[in-house]
Design a protein around this motif. Structure first.
Motif, PDB file in Angstrom:
ATOM      1  N   VAL A 109      66.046  15.561  87.617  1.00 39.72           N
ATOM      2  CA  VAL A 109      65.430  16.061  86.376  1.00 39.72           C
ATOM      3  C   VAL A 109      64.110  15.359  86.110  1.00 39.72           C
ATOM      4  O   VAL A 109      63.118  15.988  85.708  1.00 39.72           O
ATOM      5  CB  VAL A 109      66.406  15.879  85.191  1.00 39.72           C
ATOM      6  CG1 VAL A 109      65.697  16.192  83.870  1.00 39.72           C
ATOM      7  CG2 VAL A 109      67.627  16.776  85.360  1.00 39.72           C
ATOM      8  N   ALA A 110      64.066  14.050  86.352  1.00 42.38           N
ATOM      9  CA  ALA A 110      62.827  13.293  86.123  1.00 42.38           C
ATOM     10  C   ALA A 110      61.717  13.779  87.057  1.00 42.38           C
ATOM     11  O   ALA A 110      60.569  13.976  86.634  1.00 42.38           O
ATOM     12  CB  ALA A 110      63.082  11.804  86.332  1.00 42.38           C
ATOM     13  N   LEU A 111      62.041  13.980  88.326  1.00 45.79           N
ATOM     14  CA  LEU A 111      61.042  14.451  89.281  1.00 45.79           C
ATOM     15  C   LEU A 111      60.572  15.869  88.941  1.00 45.79           C
ATOM     16  O   LEU A 111      59.388  16.196  89.090  1.00 45.79           O
ATOM     17  CB  LEU A 111      61.628  14.422  90.703  1.00 45.79           C
ATOM     18  CG  LEU A 111      61.818  13.026  91.317  1.00 45.79           C
ATOM     19  CD1 LEU A 111      62.595  13.125  92.621  1.00 45.79           C
ATOM     20  CD2 LEU A 111      60.458  12.366  91.563  1.00 45.79           C
ATOM     21  N   TRP A 112      61.500  16.701  88.499  1.00 44.10           N
ATOM     22  CA  TRP A 112      61.138  18.071  88.111  1.00 44.10           C
ATOM     23  C   TRP A 112      60.214  18.061  86.898  1.00 44.10           C
ATOM     24  O   TRP A 112      59.241  18.804  86.828  1.00 44.10           O
ATOM     25  CB  TRP A 112      62.421  18.850  87.819  1.00 44.10           C
ATOM     26  CG  TRP A 112      62.200  20.251  87.342  1.00 44.10           C
ATOM     27  CD1 TRP A 112      61.656  21.282  88.045  1.00 44.10           C
ATOM     28  CD2 TRP A 112      62.535  20.775  86.050  1.00 44.10           C
ATOM     29  NE1 TRP A 112      61.627  22.431  87.286  1.00 44.10           N
ATOM     30  CE2 TRP A 112      62.159  22.145  86.047  1.00 44.10           C
ATOM     31  CE3 TRP A 112      63.112  20.239  84.900  1.00 44.10           C
ATOM     32  CZ2 TRP A 112      62.349  22.960  84.945  1.00 44.10           C
ATOM     33  CZ3 TRP A 112      63.309  21.057  83.802  1.00 44.10           C
ATOM     34  CH2 TRP A 112      62.922  22.399  83.820  1.00 44.10           C
ATOM     35  N   TRP A 113      60.500  17.180  85.956  1.00 49.44           N
ATOM     36  CA  TRP A 113      59.676  17.078  84.745  1.00 49.44           C
ATOM     37  C   TRP A 113      58.284  16.556  85.089  1.00 49.44           C
ATOM     38  O   TRP A 113      57.271  17.068  84.606  1.00 49.44           O
ATOM     39  CB  TRP A 113      60.351  16.151  83.740  1.00 49.44           C
ATOM     40  CG  TRP A 113      59.783  16.247  82.353  1.00 49.44           C
ATOM     41  CD1 TRP A 113      58.686  15.623  81.860  1.00 49.44           C
ATOM     42  CD2 TRP A 113      60.297  17.051  81.277  1.00 49.44           C
ATOM     43  NE1 TRP A 113      58.479  15.959  80.548  1.00 49.44           N
ATOM     44  CE2 TRP A 113      59.455  16.840  80.162  1.00 49.44           C
ATOM     45  CE3 TRP A 113      61.385  17.901  81.152  1.00 49.44           C
ATOM     46  CZ2 TRP A 113      59.660  17.457  78.944  1.00 49.44           C
ATOM     47  CZ3 TRP A 113      61.598  18.526  79.932  1.00 49.44           C
ATOM     48  CH2 TRP A 113      60.742  18.306  78.856  1.00 49.44           C
ATOM     49  N   SER A 115      56.780  16.892  87.860  1.00 47.01           N
ATOM     50  CA  SER A 115      56.080  17.922  88.641  1.00 47.01           C
ATOM     51  C   SER A 115      55.563  19.068  87.778  1.00 47.01           C
ATOM     52  O   SER A 115      54.952  19.999  88.303  1.00 47.01           O
ATOM     53  CB  SER A 115      57.015  18.483  89.718  1.00 47.01           C
ATOM     54  OG  SER A 115      57.468  17.460  90.575  1.00 47.01           O
ATOM     55  N   GLY A 116      55.825  19.008  86.483  1.00 45.23           N
ATOM     56  CA  GLY A 116      55.342  20.059  85.599  1.00 45.23           C
ATOM     57  C   GLY A 116      56.346  21.170  85.356  1.00 45.23           C
ATOM     58  O   GLY A 116      55.961  22.279  84.970  1.00 45.23           O
ATOM     59  N   ARG A 117      57.620  20.888  85.598  1.00 47.67           N
ATOM     60  CA  ARG A 117      58.703  21.857  85.392  1.00 47.67           C
ATOM     61  C   ARG A 117      58.411  23.207  86.048  1.00 47.67           C
ATOM     62  O   ARG A 117      58.390  24.251  85.388  1.00 47.67           O
ATOM     63  CB  ARG A 117      58.972  22.039  83.895  1.00 47.67           C
ATOM     64  CG  ARG A 117      59.532  20.796  83.224  1.00 47.67           C
ATOM     65  CD  ARG A 117      59.760  21.016  81.753  1.00 47.67           C
ATOM     66  NE  ARG A 117      58.502  21.167  81.040  1.00 47.67           N
ATOM     67  CZ  ARG A 117      58.402  21.461  79.740  1.00 47.67           C
ATOM     68  NH1 ARG A 117      59.505  21.654  79.031  1.00 47.67           N
ATOM     69  NH2 ARG A 117      57.225  21.577  79.162  1.00 47.67           N
ATOM     70  N   PRO A 118      58.213  23.212  87.371  1.00 45.66           N
ATOM     71  CA  PRO A 118      57.894  24.468  88.062  1.00 45.66           C
ATOM     72  C   PRO A 118      59.090  25.416  88.078  1.00 45.66           C
ATOM     73  O   PRO A 118      60.242  24.992  87.971  1.00 45.66           O
ATOM     74  CB  PRO A 118      57.541  23.999  89.481  1.00 45.66           C
ATOM     75  CG  PRO A 118      58.315  22.727  89.649  1.00 45.66           C
ATOM     76  CD  PRO A 118      58.290  22.063  88.302  1.00 45.66           C
ATOM     77  N   ALA A 167      64.798  26.361  91.422  1.00 43.20           N
ATOM     78  CA  ALA A 167      66.243  26.185  91.278  1.00 43.20           C
ATOM     79  C   ALA A 167      66.606  25.484  89.967  1.00 43.20           C
ATOM     80  O   ALA A 167      67.565  25.866  89.295  1.00 43.20           O
ATOM     81  CB  ALA A 167      66.778  25.391  92.471  1.00 43.20           C
ATOM     82  N   GLU A 168      65.838  24.428  89.626  1.00 45.73           N
ATOM     83  CA  GLU A 168      66.167  23.687  88.402  1.00 45.73           C
ATOM     84  C   GLU A 168      66.034  24.567  87.166  1.00 45.73           C
ATOM     85  O   GLU A 168      66.937  24.602  86.311  1.00 45.73           O
ATOM     86  CB  GLU A 168      65.249  22.468  88.269  1.00 45.73           C
ATOM     87  CG  GLU A 168      65.445  21.405  89.335  1.00 45.73           C
ATOM     88  CD  GLU A 168      64.553  21.643  90.547  1.00 45.73           C
ATOM     89  OE1 GLU A 168      64.470  20.745  91.395  1.00 45.73           O
ATOM     90  OE2 GLU A 168      63.946  22.740  90.652  1.00 45.73           O
ATOM     91  N   SER A 169      64.919  25.276  87.059  1.00 47.95           N
ATOM     92  CA  SER A 169      64.721  26.137  85.887  1.00 47.95           C
ATOM     93  C   SER A 169      65.732  27.275  85.875  1.00 47.95           C
ATOM     94  O   SER A 169      66.199  27.688  84.806  1.00 47.95           O
ATOM     95  CB  SER A 169      63.291  26.703  85.890  1.00 47.95           C
ATOM     96  OG  SER A 169      63.041  27.437  87.069  1.00 47.95           O
ATOM     97  N   TYR A 170      66.083  27.771  87.046  1.00 50.65           N
ATOM     98  CA  TYR A 170      67.064  28.863  87.136  1.00 50.65           C
ATOM     99  C   TYR A 170      68.428  28.400  86.623  1.00 50.65           C
ATOM    100  O   TYR A 170      69.070  29.076  85.807  1.00 50.65           O
ATOM    101  CB  TYR A 170      67.176  29.332  88.580  1.00 50.65           C
ATOM    102  CG  TYR A 170      68.234  30.390  88.810  1.00 50.65           C
ATOM    103  CD1 TYR A 170      67.982  31.725  88.518  1.00 50.65           C
ATOM    104  CD2 TYR A 170      69.475  30.043  89.328  1.00 50.65           C
ATOM    105  CE1 TYR A 170      68.957  32.696  88.728  1.00 50.65           C
ATOM    106  CE2 TYR A 170      70.452  30.998  89.544  1.00 50.65           C
ATOM    107  CZ  TYR A 170      70.188  32.326  89.246  1.00 50.65           C
ATOM    108  OH  TYR A 170      71.153  33.270  89.453  1.00 50.65           O
TER     109      TYR A 170
END
Length: 490
Positions: free
Chosen positions: A459-463, A465-468, A471-474
């Motif tokens: 979650v930290a890496l996704w955040w 990275s600008g929340r692209p 898979a995480e957002s899905y």
């Protein structure tokens, strides 16, 4: 009759039901591990390798041919059923003839009668109603699950009951045949199709299936040559420990990815005429699979020692080292399955076959020619190395095949799950020395700490990275939808 569902709902439905299905297998394995000994598992594992090999040598993949053909008629189904019945019958006769040779190779005469009995189960399986293929083709996954679940549950009940009564490996043989017999009966009850003998569409089915046959043989040998080598070089007890470790190691990846693939294959076929949608679907599928499968496989390897003690008992401790390596080896196929199914949906079955056989040649070259005396642990390590090379090869083929696919996109969906898995391992290793010797407490603590480390780091890496979109957002959107649905019903 259940209606077709969307890819997302289908995936969720099949994964949930597949986990229920796997729970039966897990409970069965745990019960049998307590009732039987590694030597018993070794006998059945050796026989199963021979049955599986001859089965795949004659398997033309007619089910995949029917799913891939959007215009299949009753003549196609009749032909497919006839081919499959002939395939199983041929494999059954071959097993009967080769049983004595197999007993000599494994150095255990008990394998011979087991093979002779198991050969009958193949003929039974060949009689199954080909119409049940439509459950997957038409994305009616509720019916698909009911059919598979009934077969597995019946086999489980027969196996466990006889294991308690007999305390013998014959319980596993009888359970496998019993499950197949129930499957045949249920297949005709659940689907109205009544196939007849016919070879009217042999040419059209064989055109697709011939490369499926080559691919399936390559995949089977990739997944089982390492076990054949262990069975031929080690004792029956060592084969039992290695075989059980292999079964346990593949659970996290295959039990997450297999149900997804049952949904994605027909979805890829439907999207193959829309390059942009196919590219989006592939990246999303690969991202979701990596996000879930990577921590599951790596996590099992990190807690292998405690898991063996708690779930299997001390007599299976020799399987620990095998599980630690094989979980990583089975992680790679869970990632490469998406590229494989994409190529299959586009009709590039030959490419899939080439990749599978390249992996096999690489493994055999090292394990047989370069290291002919390699033991079980070394064989597992060679397998891990060769599947890593295959991953790179399949991703390269995927980039070359899909015009919109880019390396940056592929690496983008894999980076965060891999980084999160590294954090998981570091966190578990750090707390290991602080935990008590009790394996139950240690197992629970490691699982909780590892899961937290993975989720927080991803979650930290996704955040950062600008929340692209991916898979995480899905997955987050699906969680929000479930939360809203619960609020409405409460």
């Amino acid at each position: 009759m259940s209606a077709p569902v969307s890819v997302a709902k289908g995936a969720a439905l099949v994964i949930a039901m597949r986990w229920t299905h796997r729970l039966i297998g897990l409970v069965s394995t745990l019960i049998l591990a307590r009732l039987l000994v590694p030597d018993d598992f070794g006998v059945v594992a050796q026989a199963s390798l021979v049955v599986g090999l001859l089965d795949v040598l004659t398997d033309m993949g007619v089910a995949s041919a029917l799913i891939q053909n959007a215009n299949a008629t009753q003549r196609h189904y009749d032909t497919a059923w006839t081919i499959r019945l002939a395939q199983f019958s041929l494999a059954s006769v071959a097993i009967l003839l080769l049983a004595p040779t197999a007993g000599e190779y494994f150095g255990d005469a008990r394998v011979v009668p087991v093979l002779q009995v198991m050969s009958l189960g193949l003929i039974v399986a060949g009689c199954e109603n080909i119409g049940v293929v439509n459950f997957q083709k038409e994305m009616r996954f509720g019916l698909d699950f009911r059919f598979m679940f009934t077969k597995r549950l019946s086999g489980f009940l027969i196996t466990v009951t006889l294991a308690i009564l007999w305390e013998s490996y014959w319980a596993m043989v009888a359970g496998a045949i019993g499950g197949r017999m129930v499957g045949v009966l249920v297949s005709y009850r659940m689907h109205p199709m009544r196939p007849r003998f016919s070879l009217a569409e042999f040419g059209s089915i064989f055109g697709f299936a011939q490369w499926m046959l080559v691919r399936n043989i390559g995949n089977y040998l990739n997944n089982n040559v390492h076990r054949l080598l262990v069975g031929g070089r080690g004792s029956t007890a060592q084969m039992g420990a290695y075989s059980l470790a292999n079964d346990v190691a593949q659970m996290p990846g295959t039990e997450i990815i297999s149900p997804l693939n049952r949904v994605l294959f027909p979805a890829f076929v439907r999207a193959k005429e829309d390059p942009e949608e196919l590219n989006r679907l592939v990246l999303l599928a690969l991202g979701v699979q990596a996000l879930v499968a990577i921590p599951a496989c790596v996590g099992l390897g990190a807690v292998a020692h405690e898991a063996v003690l708690v779930l299997l008992g001390e007599k299976w401790l020799s399987a620990t080292a095998f599980i630690e390596i094989l979980t990583l080896a089975y992680l790679v196929p869970s990632i490469t399955s998406t590229p494989s199914y994409v190529l299959m949906s586009l009709g590039y079955v030959r490419l899939n076959a080439v990749v599978a056989w390249c992996q096999l040649v690489a493994f055999v070259s090292v394990a047989v020619l370069i290291m002919p005396t390699a033991g079980a642990l070394e064989i597992a390590q060679i397998r891990l190395a060769t599947v890593l090379v295959t991953l790179a090869g399949l991703l390269f083929v995927l980039v070359r095949t899909l015009p919109l696919m880019r390396w940056s996109s592929l690496l983008g969906v894999l980076f965060r799950p891999i980084a999160g898995a590294v954090c998981l391992v570091l966190a578990v290793d750090y707390v290991a020395a602080l935990l008590p010797a009790n394996p139950y407490v240690s197992l629970v603590a490691k699982v909780v700490i590892g899961a937290l480390a993975y989720v927080l780091s991803v979650v930290a890496l996704w955040w950062i990275s600008g929340r692209p979109q991916g898979a995480e957002s899905y997955l987050l959107s699906k969680l929000r939808s479930l939360r809203r649905a619960r609020k409405k019903t409460s």
